[in-house]
Structures are given as structure tokens and as C-alpha cells.
Design a protein around this motif. Structure first.
Motif, PDB file in Angstrom:
ATOM      1  N   ILE A 146       0.876  -1.178   0.000  1.00 15.62           N
ATOM      2  CA  ILE A 146       0.000   0.000   0.000  1.00 15.62           C
ATOM      3  C   ILE A 146       0.909   1.223   0.000  1.00 15.62           C
ATOM      4  O   ILE A 146       1.727   1.398   0.897  1.00 15.62           O
ATOM      5  CB  ILE A 146      -0.914   0.006   1.244  1.00 15.62           C
ATOM      6  N   CYS A 147       0.776   2.024  -1.051  1.00 16.66           N
ATOM      7  CA  CYS A 147       1.665   3.174  -1.247  1.00 16.66           C
ATOM      8  C   CYS A 147       0.854   4.449  -1.045  1.00 16.66           C
ATOM      9  O   CYS A 147      -0.345   4.491  -1.318  1.00 16.66           O
ATOM     10  CB  CYS A 147       2.239   3.126  -2.657  1.00 16.66           C
ATOM     11  N   HIS A 148       1.527   5.516  -0.596  1.00 19.29           N
ATOM     12  CA  HIS A 148       0.811   6.784  -0.402  1.00 19.29           C
ATOM     13  C   HIS A 148       0.166   7.262  -1.706  1.00 19.29           C
ATOM     14  O   HIS A 148      -0.889   7.895  -1.684  1.00 19.29           O
ATOM     15  CB  HIS A 148       1.748   7.853   0.163  1.00 19.29           C
ATOM     16  N   GLY A 161      -3.387  -0.384  -6.329  1.00 20.45           N
ATOM     17  CA  GLY A 161      -2.251  -1.257  -6.052  1.00 20.45           C
ATOM     18  C   GLY A 161      -1.211  -1.329  -7.148  1.00 20.45           C
ATOM     19  O   GLY A 161      -1.477  -1.852  -8.223  1.00 20.45           O
ATOM     20  N   HIS A 162      -0.005  -0.784  -6.858  1.00 21.44           N
ATOM     21  CA  HIS A 162       1.086  -0.836  -7.838  1.00 21.44           C
ATOM     22  C   HIS A 162       2.390  -1.334  -7.214  1.00 21.44           C
ATOM     23  O   HIS A 162       3.477  -0.970  -7.648  1.00 21.44           O
ATOM     24  CB  HIS A 162       1.276   0.554  -8.490  1.00 21.44           C
ATOM     25  N   GLU A 163       2.260  -2.157  -6.172  1.00 20.74           N
ATOM     26  CA  GLU A 163       3.445  -2.829  -5.598  1.00 20.74           C
ATOM     27  C   GLU A 163       3.086  -4.314  -5.491  1.00 20.74           C
ATOM     28  O   GLU A 163       2.864  -4.843  -4.414  1.00 20.74           O
ATOM     29  CB  GLU A 163       3.779  -2.255  -4.218  1.00 20.74           C
ATOM     30  N   VAL A 164       3.023  -4.955  -6.644  1.00 16.57           N
ATOM     31  CA  VAL A 164       2.418  -6.285  -6.747  1.00 16.57           C
ATOM     32  C   VAL A 164       3.499  -7.364  -6.885  1.00 16.57           C
ATOM     33  O   VAL A 164       4.417  -7.228  -7.689  1.00 16.57           O
ATOM     34  CB  VAL A 164       1.508  -6.352  -7.998  1.00 16.57           C
TER      35      VAL A 164
END
Ligand code: ZN
Ligand code: ZN
Length: 344
Positions: A47-49, A69-72
Motif C-alpha cells: 500500500i503506497c501513499h 495497487g502498484h506494488e504487486v
């Protein structure tokens, strides 16, 4: 008849139904990859800011409902037509760079990172807050065996951003590099800066982070509440680079006088307030201010390989997918130590 729609096993997803709305956990059909895409069985998603862009609808053109979600990190579970290089069963990740158009002026120069029509997972298409996602092959990152999914996920945005910004900053081994902010980005920035051979000054607010900052690889800890951080950096000879990670423009502005000759303020903490600087601050000493955004999947692979080689790891807190709202609130609170990761 309610079960008919999901006769083939459904999956769970955490979606935002409309801008500003709360997360809802829904059942969806498992998506199928189109030509040039793969389907990933998601194992972890950071979970990114920047997920606030989707949560609050801060970018134009986002279609809802949308899964952020872009840290998969996960495993390829199905490949679409024409996909030859990527195979079922292969561990892969997807980061901020979710695909480029290959036709804009930047792409024509090979500068895919700055594609004018860059696709972002969780913004341009459904991201990793779900059990299965599809992604175009140009977004895929190979994950080395020695990194677990929950370790790899945050390295695909927070990791690559700090790693890539530092390695393009111009700082050389032995130089004084300051890392402003000891949080989701900063705790990785300190580790990378240390492993790059810089003398690292960590800058935080309050004395409580000093021990941790030194454990992560800082030589010096500067408490910006108790001291003038710019003066402290000048006493050390002036910073060659200040990596500004905390989204606080006032704090960034106050550090510019801590730069040495030809020093650079490298901005990666995203906030919409202006950074204040006078022309003489830049003219005398030939100082510069530069921003940096993530990088390509190949840059992500460099980041993961470097982490594998040197032991750089994110510090994480995990939440199950069903508790996406709690995990997001924890990230927004600023109290997480330091990256929040959803597990499927
Ligand atoms: Zn991010
Ligand atoms: Zn392009």
C-alpha cells in the motif's frame, strides 16, 4: 441462481466504488489476459501513499470501480495470445510503471520512464488489491528466488524510487548524502545510500529515530526539531545530495542551505505545496533541485538484484486483503513501520 454468475471460482478484490468512497470487498470473476498480457495470481501488494490518487480520484480519467495497487508480487497463472517470453509459474512483480505506449516522443527516444501516456496499475487498470490481476508484459519484473513476495512488493515502488533517484543523483562513493525523512521511502533510502558507499546523514523530526537510522546505515543523525538541519549539514562540509522523501515542502525548503557546492536536492516525496527557494540560493554554489519518478521494470530488476546482493530490505506490516481499509488507514496515519503490505 445467485451463484450462477460465479460458477467458475470467483475471487476477492478490494475496490474503490467512486472517488472519495471507502474500500469495499467484493467478489469478481477471475479476469482473463488479452493478447500481450499475463494473469498474475497475486501473493502480496504494498500500500503506497500514491494510492490516494485512486482512493480520492485525484487524477483525471480514472474509471470506477477501480482496484488500487502498484506494488504487486505474485506468480504468472495464465498467459495471453502472443506471449512467448513469460511463462506460467514464473514469479513476477508489477510496480508503478504499468506499461508505455511505445509511440510518444519520449518512448521514441527510449525514455520509457517518462512516457507521456504511462499506464499506472491501480489507476489506468485494476491493480494488486485483489487475488488475480492482468498486466501487459512490458510492466513485468522478474523476482529473484531469495526475496519473498512481501519483501519484494514494496521494492517495486518505494524501493526503486529511492534506489533509482540515488544512482542518478551524481553522488559518488564517500560523498555526504542526506536522507530527509525516516518513513516508507526514507528507511529504504538510508539503506541504499549506505550500500552505495555514501556518508549518510539521516534527517528526522525528534530524537526517537536516531537509533533506528544508525542501524539502517546512517553515519550521522540530525534531529531537525532540535537543531537547524541545514547548518548541521554545512558543519559536515555540505551535502552533495539531499534525498527529500518526507512529503513536506517546508522541511525541504529549509534544507536547501545545507547543500554543498554543486549539490542537488533530489525530490521524491510528493506533496502539492510549493518548495521555496531564492535564486541566489541556487546561483551561488551552482545548486540544483531535481525530481525523480520510479523507473522502468528493468530498473526494478536492478533494484531487486541490488537488494538481494546487499541485504537491503523493507520493514513491513502486513494486513490480509479483507482488511485493506485498515491497512490503508494505517499507511495514511504515518505511523506504520514502515511499509504496509496486503497478503492474499
Ligand atoms: Zn507507489
Ligand atoms: Zn510513450
Amino acid at each position: 441462481m445467485a451463484t450462477t454468475k460465479f460458477a467458475v471460482a470467483p475471487m476477492k478484490a478490494a475496490q474503490i466504488p467512486k472517488p472519495g468512497a471507502d474500500f469495499e470487498i467484493v467478489e469478481r470473476e477471475i479476469p482473463n489476459p488479452a493478447a500481450g498480457e499475463v494473469r498474475i495470481k497475486v501473493q502480496a501488494c504494498g500500500i503506497c501513499h500514491s494510492d490516494v490518487l485512486t482512493k480520492e480520484g485525484a487524477l483525471p480519467g480514472i474509471q470506477y470501480p477501480r482496484v488500487p495497487g502498484h506494488e504487486v508480487a505474485g506468480v504468472i497463472d495464465e498467459v495471453g495470445a502472443g506471449v512467448a517470453v513469460w511463462k506460467k509459474g514464473q514469479r513476477v512483480g508489477v510496480g508503478w510503471h504499468g506499461g508505455q505506449d511505445n509511440t510518444c516522443p519520449s518512448c521514441r527516444r527510449g525514455d520509457f520512464r517518462n512516457c507521456r501516456n504511462l499506464k499506472i496499475p491501480g489507476v489506468s487498470y485494476d491493480g494488486g488489491y485483489q487475488q488475480y490481476m492482468v498486466a501487459p508484459v512490458e510492466a513485468l519484473v522478474t523476482i529473484p528466488e531469495s526475496l519473498s513476495d512481501i519483501e519484494a512488493a514494496p521494492l517495486l515502488c518505494a524501493g526503486i524510487t529511492t534506489y533509482n533517484a540515488l544512482r542518478h543523483s551524481g553522488a559518488m562513493p564517500g560523498d555526504l548524502v542526506a536522507v530527509q525523512g525516516i518513513g516508507g521511502l526514507g528507511h529504504l533510502g538510508i539503506q541504499f545510500a549506505n550500500k552505495f558507499g555514501y556518508k549518510v546523514a539521516a534527517i528526522g523530526r525528534g530524537a526517537e529515530n536516531a537509533t533506528l537510522a544508525k542501524k539502517l546505515g546512517a553515519t550521522v543523525y540530525v534531529d531537525s526539531k532540535a537543531t537547524n538541519a541545514a547548518e548541521a549539514l554545512q558543519k559536515l562540509g555540505g551535502a552533495q545530495v539531499i534525498l527529500a522523501t518526507a512529503p513536506n515542502s517546508k522541511a525541504m525548503s529549509e534544507l536547501i542551505n545545507g547543500l554543498g557546492p554543486n549539490g542537488k536536492l533530489m525530490v521524491i516525496g510528493a506533496t502539492f505545496d510549493p518548495i521555496e527557494v531564492t535564486p541566489p540560493q541556487l546561483i551561488f554554489g551552482s545548486r540544483t533541485i531535481q525530481g525523480w519518478a520510479a523507473g522502468t521494470p528493468a530498473d526494478s530488476e536492478d533494484t531487486l538484484r541490488f537488494a538481494e546482493l546487499t541485504g537491503v530490505r523493507p520493514m513491513i506490516e502486513t494486513y490480509p486483503l479483507e482488511k485493506a481499509a485498515e491497512g490503508y488507514a494505517r499507511m495514511m496515519s504515518g505511523n506504520a513501520q514502515f511499509r504496509v503490505v496486503l497478503t492474499m
